[in-house]
Design an enzyme around this catalytic site. Structure first.
Site, mmCIF file in Angstrom:
data_model
loop_
_atom_site.group_PDB
_atom_site.id
_atom_site.type_symbol
_atom_site.label_atom_id
_atom_site.label_comp_id
_atom_site.label_asym_id
_atom_site.label_seq_id
_atom_site.Cartn_x
_atom_site.Cartn_y
_atom_site.Cartn_z
ATOM 1 C CG HIS A 82 -2.171 0.849 1.262
ATOM 2 N ND1 HIS A 82 -2.202 1.840 0.352
ATOM 3 C CD2 HIS A 82 -3.393 0.840 1.825
ATOM 4 C CE1 HIS A 82 -3.590 2.274 0.568
ATOM 5 N NE2 HIS A 82 -4.233 1.595 1.257
ATOM 6 C CG HIS B 177 -5.615 5.557 -0.505
ATOM 7 N ND1 HIS B 177 -6.453 4.325 -0.371
ATOM 8 C CD2 HIS B 177 -5.911 5.998 -1.860
ATOM 9 C CE1 HIS B 177 -6.930 4.018 -1.577
ATOM 10 N NE2 HIS B 177 -6.729 5.052 -2.369
ATOM 11 C CE1 TYR C 93 -4.527 5.136 5.984
ATOM 12 C CE2 TYR C 93 -4.995 4.494 3.805
ATOM 13 C CZ TYR C 93 -5.265 4.930 4.984
ATOM 14 O OH TYR C 93 -6.695 5.081 5.189
#
Ligand SMILES: Cc1cc2nc3c(=O)[nH]c(=O)nc-3n(C[C@H](O)[C@H](O)[C@H](O)COP(=O)(O)OP(=O)(O)OC[C@H]3O[C@@H](n4cnc5c(N)ncnc54)[C@H](O)[C@@H]3O)c2cc1C
Ligand SMILES: Cc1cc2nc3c(=O)[nH]c(=O)nc-3n(C[C@H](O)[C@H](O)[C@H](O)COP(=O)(O)O)c2cc1C
Length: 833
Positions: A647, A650, A652
């Site tokens: 990931h 977004h 993070y």
């Protein structure tokens, strides 16, 4: 009421007609600076769908317009040496001159006063009554086109913006009546030229030539006179002109301006048509928009006339007495959003043409499908209605490619589909497969179709004489990633469930993920699963830092493998400065009590005002986080996962290193993109090393911060990010956007993130598969994206919350019986016919 229109183009004249027709007592004067027979431009084109409103608004002018229409139903796309013909569309066109003459005649019949050769330079010219008969006007129409002088004069009220297109274009006419809407993509030694051409009356076609700025300069067209332009274009498009002459009419090379105004009215003055908004010529909507504005404005007057009558507001002799500013506000209210939508579609279409050289490498069939579906108004299903034979050819081509790519080395050619007949591909004779089924089939061609004048459909097609196989929709094509074979192109996008205890996924996760796997997706991506306890967003997030979590995940993985054809991947993450929050259904705000923890980030800056500041990571933190990712990857392998997604989106942790909105470090991990990427790449490399070579990896990125003007991460930066990851062995890039700052301003809409995926797919290449996500609303969107070559995989999140069986549903809807169904659900599976 006294009405003055400044401008006698389609907008001003049509409103005058509609208003005078409904209210003969109105005194209407139209000022047109040109003479009656003095007009720029050649033909205007409408689509079938456009016409209904005009028939209703004024049947008399509509009858005249249709009498002069040239009709055609085909679109021809010439690219390289190939022409692909698409049938089943419905267009009609006429000359702008004819349209205006019809409107002039109709105005005269109704008693509208037309003043030609009358230029209104400022508002003062009309406001005091100089432009109207019998006193100051009650309503002033700024129908004075693109460069509206009245709009400019009242700029602070309308707040206009003009966005200039990057391409150069020139509007010419050709003394040859084409038989189809004709797109030509012609590479020259100066660069790519594209032609948009369509017939509009006997013996004539509109001929718009477009190229990018550097090609334009390289060809010397920046210095060209009209006759130089004609000589150049006649030579370049000789094969399409077939000796016919090109004609000019103020044919200068221009850039397309997209005009937008925040307000369309001020006191008793209103903007309509191009003065209010423009839409790129490639969706052919300017005249339609101007005429629809006229209809909407007349309708607003009607609504208020009725309200006035009901409230006793009629003037002398029963004529309505309008509150003009209120009518104008109502008009804008009723029209604004529709226009924005058209402008948005036009902008997408304009972008497509500005970047079309990117697609020239595509197979002509895919290129044509891509062109036809560029503005999202036509999708795979719409096109299948219009032109089933073309869509079948595209699907067949797609399926062949997919089968080849999905085949393991040395395997027979079509392992994905096996024996296609046995797997249930419908077999139909070519003629039946090609027969259009649409009831909205093409209208009559305007002239002898010049299609016969040169050979079309010259794509090698060994099957031509053989029975045609109706190919499965692209969604069902398999995809091979290293040793993993995905059965189809639908992915369940990762979705946090915030329902774990101590990071351990439980029964909820088993049922949630199991149901979606059973629902037929090719790949189920498990939610953002954190590599350390303090890498969680909330205390309900799943993790993979201990044995208990690994065992719980293995139970889910085993269920999916045993009960479905889906592959299962896990999204490994660290929440960074967006961690330490309450569950969404408990407000989602940062925790403020004893449960809170200190978060990590590249810089010690909170995500949003009022949020706790994170700790800026030092080298030891980076090592620890990297090793936590590696340990989680090893556990993911032991749990049996087929794929890992890192990931990096977004906002993070890894994403926040990449974005300049969140990374303000001054060491080697901050600054230029290459430096901001260092730590995420380190993590990727370490995980790739630990993850088995046979298993693929994906990375989700936020392709843009949607803050280009403020120095945010851009789509161009993300091409660099994708390249850097690809060089290190990335198999799939999953392209999302935003999340690094609450200030991001995404422009939402159907498939709104696809352009970022598309760009990466075409600019990075090298076998990197691209996954698109974001408002991909179902199988039709998936088929459209895949067939156009905008992505290789489509991730659907919320649609899978509504219906876990997206793929089984598509199998039923498209009667694709080769789709495996769970044996328990077989009674609902479509049967072979
Ligand atoms: C290359 C190209 C291709 C196009 N193709 C299509 C197409 O296929 N289909 C389509 O629907 N549309 C097409 N358009 C768009 C279309 O031409 C316009 O959108 C449409 O004409 C807008 O109508 P309008 O009445 O708002 O403005 P206009 O048609 O521009 O009319 C404005 C009128 O106001 C007059 N005027 C301006 N200032 C003054 C003044 N101060 N005093 C008096 N008179 C004044 C002008 O002379 C003009 O006649 C195309 C445009 C371009 C550039
Ligand atoms: C309930 C929910 C949870 C989500 N959790 C994650 C997540 O864990 N990881 C992630 O990358 N995106 C997450 N997302 C974003 C989705 O994966 C997807 O990118 C986004 O919803 C847009 O796709 P859609 O329009 O198909 O819903 C989540 C979305 C939803 C609706």
């Amino acid at each position: 009421m006294r009405i003055v229109s400044v401008g006698g183009g389609p907008g001003g004249l049509y409103f005058a007609i509609l208003m005078k027709r409904a209210h003969p007592e109105c005194a209407i004067t139209v000022h047109e600076r040109n003479r009656a027979d003095d007009t720029f431009g050649f033909g205007v084109v409408f689509s079938d769908e456009t016409l209904g409103g005009f028939a209703q608004a004024d049947p008399e002018s509509f009858a005249q317009i249709t009498k002069h229409f040239a009709y055609w139903g085909d679109i021809e796309t010439y690219v390289g040496d190939t022409c692909i013909q698409s049938t089943g569309h419905g267009f009609c066109g006429l000359s702008r001159m004819k349209l205006l003459q019809i409107f002039h005649e109709r105005c005269r019949q109704l008693g509208v006063e037309l003043r030609f050769g009358s230029e209104i330079k400022t508002l003062a010219d009309v406001a005091a009554g100089g432009g109207a008969t019998g006193g100051p006007p009650d309503l002033i129409l700024a129908a004075d086109g693109l460069n509206s002088a009245l709009r400019t004069e009242l700029e602070p009220h309308f707040r206009p913006t003009i966005e200039w297109g990057r391409a150069r274009f020139c509007w010419l006419g050709a003394r040859r009546q084409l038989g189809a809407f004709t797109f030509v993509f012609k590479e020259s030694r100066h660069g790519l030229f594209q032609l948009h051409a369509y017939p509009y009356e006997t013996g004539m076609s509109t001929f718009i030539v477009e190229c990018d700025e550097s090609t334009w300069r390289a060809a010397g067209l920046d210095q060209a006179t009209e006759s130089d332009t004609v000589a150049f274009c006649s030579d370049l498009f000789a094969e399409h002109l077939q000796g016919a002459e090109l004609v000019t009419n103020r044919s200068v090379w221009r850039s397309f301006p997209t005009v937008r105004n925040e307000r369309w009215h001020h006191k008793n003055l209103v903007l309509i048509g191009d003065a209010a908004h423009t839409a790129h010529f490639s969706i052919g909507s300017g005249t339609k928009l101007a005429m629809e504005d006229a209809i909407a404005l007349a309708a607003a007057f009607e609504r208020h006339a009725k309200r006035g009558a009901a409230g006793g507001g009629a003037g002398s002799g029963g004529a309505p007495k309008w509150d003009v500013p209120a009518v104008l506000a109502d008009y804008q209210e009723s029209r604004y959003v529709d226009c924005l939508k058209i402008q948005k579609a036009a902008r997408v279409s304009q972008d497509w043409f500005e970047n079309s050289s990117r697609y020239l490498k595509q197979h002509p069939l895919q290129f044509t499908f891509n062109l036809l579906t560029r503005s999202k108004k036509i999708t795979w299903e719409n096109l299948r209605q219009r032109d089933p034979a073309l869509v079948d050819r595209v699907d067949r081509w797609f399926a062949e490619q997919a089968a080849v790519h999905a085949a393991p080395p040395g395997a027979p050619l079509h392992p994905a589909y096996g024996n296609r007949k046995a797997q249930g591909w419908d077999e139909k004779p070519a003629a039946a497969a090609a027969a259009p089924t649409s009831s909205a089939a093409p209208t009559v061609a305007a002239s002898a179709n010049p299609v016969g004048e040169r050979s079309i459909e010259d794509i090698p097609d060994a099957d031509k004489a053989a029975p045609a196989l109706v190919a499965p929709p692209p969604l069902f094509a398999p995809l091979r990633l290293r040793e993993l074979r995905l059965a189809n192109r639908v992915v369940v996008s990762p979705m946090c469930q915030y329902s774990a205890a101590g990071g351990v996924p439980g029964d909820w996760h088993l049922v949630h993920l199991g149901a979606r796997a059973v629902g037929g997706a090719g790949l189920v991506l498990c939610e953002m699963t954190d590599v350390t306890p303090d890498g969680r967003i909330t205390l309900g997030c799943t993790g993979l830092w201990n044995e208990a979590q690994q065992i719980a995940w293995a139970r889910i993985v085993d269920f999916v493998h045993a009960n479905s054809g889906a592959a299962i991947g896990i999204q490994l993450a660290h929440a960074g400065r967006k961690g330490s929050c309450a569950l969404p259904w408990e407000g989602g705000e940062p925790l403020r009590d004893g449960r809170a923890w200190v978060t990590l980030a590249p810089s010690a800056e909170p995500f949003a005002p009022g949020w706790p500041a994170p700790r800026a990571m030092d080298r030891a933190d980076m090592d620890a986080v990297r090793e936590a990712f590696v340990a989680a990857a090893r556990r993911a392998d032991r749990a049996g996962f087929d794929l890992i997604e890192l990931h990096m989106a977004h906002g993070y942790l890894l994403s926040s290193f990449i974005s300049p909105m969140s990374n303000h470090r001054t060491d080697e991990y901050g600054g230029a993109l290459a430096h901001r990427l260092r730590f995420p790449l380190e993590v990727f490399e370490a995980v790739r090393e630990a993850w088995p070579a046979a298993k693929p990896m994906s990375v989700r990125i936020s392709a843009t911060d949607w803050l280009d003007d403020e120095g945010g991460l851009t789509a161009a930066d993300s091409v660099q990010v994708a390249r850097a990851l690809r060089e290190r062995g990335l198999d799939v890039i999953d392209v999302s956007s935003a999340g690094n700052t609450p200030r991001s301003k995404p422009i939402y809409g159907r498939m709104y993130q696809v352009p970022f995926a598309d760009r990466i797919r075409h600019e990075v290449g090298g076998g990197l598969a691209v996954m698109s996500v974001g408002a991909i609303q179902g199988p039709d969107h998936v088929n459209t994206i895949l067939a156009a070559g905008r992505a290789d995989l489509c991730a659907l999140a919320r649609p899978h919350l509504v219906d876990p069986h997206v793929v089984l549903g598509a199998s039923a809807a498209y009667e694709y019986i080769a789709q495996p169904w769970p044996k328990q659900y077989l009674p609902a599976k479509p049967k072979p016919k």
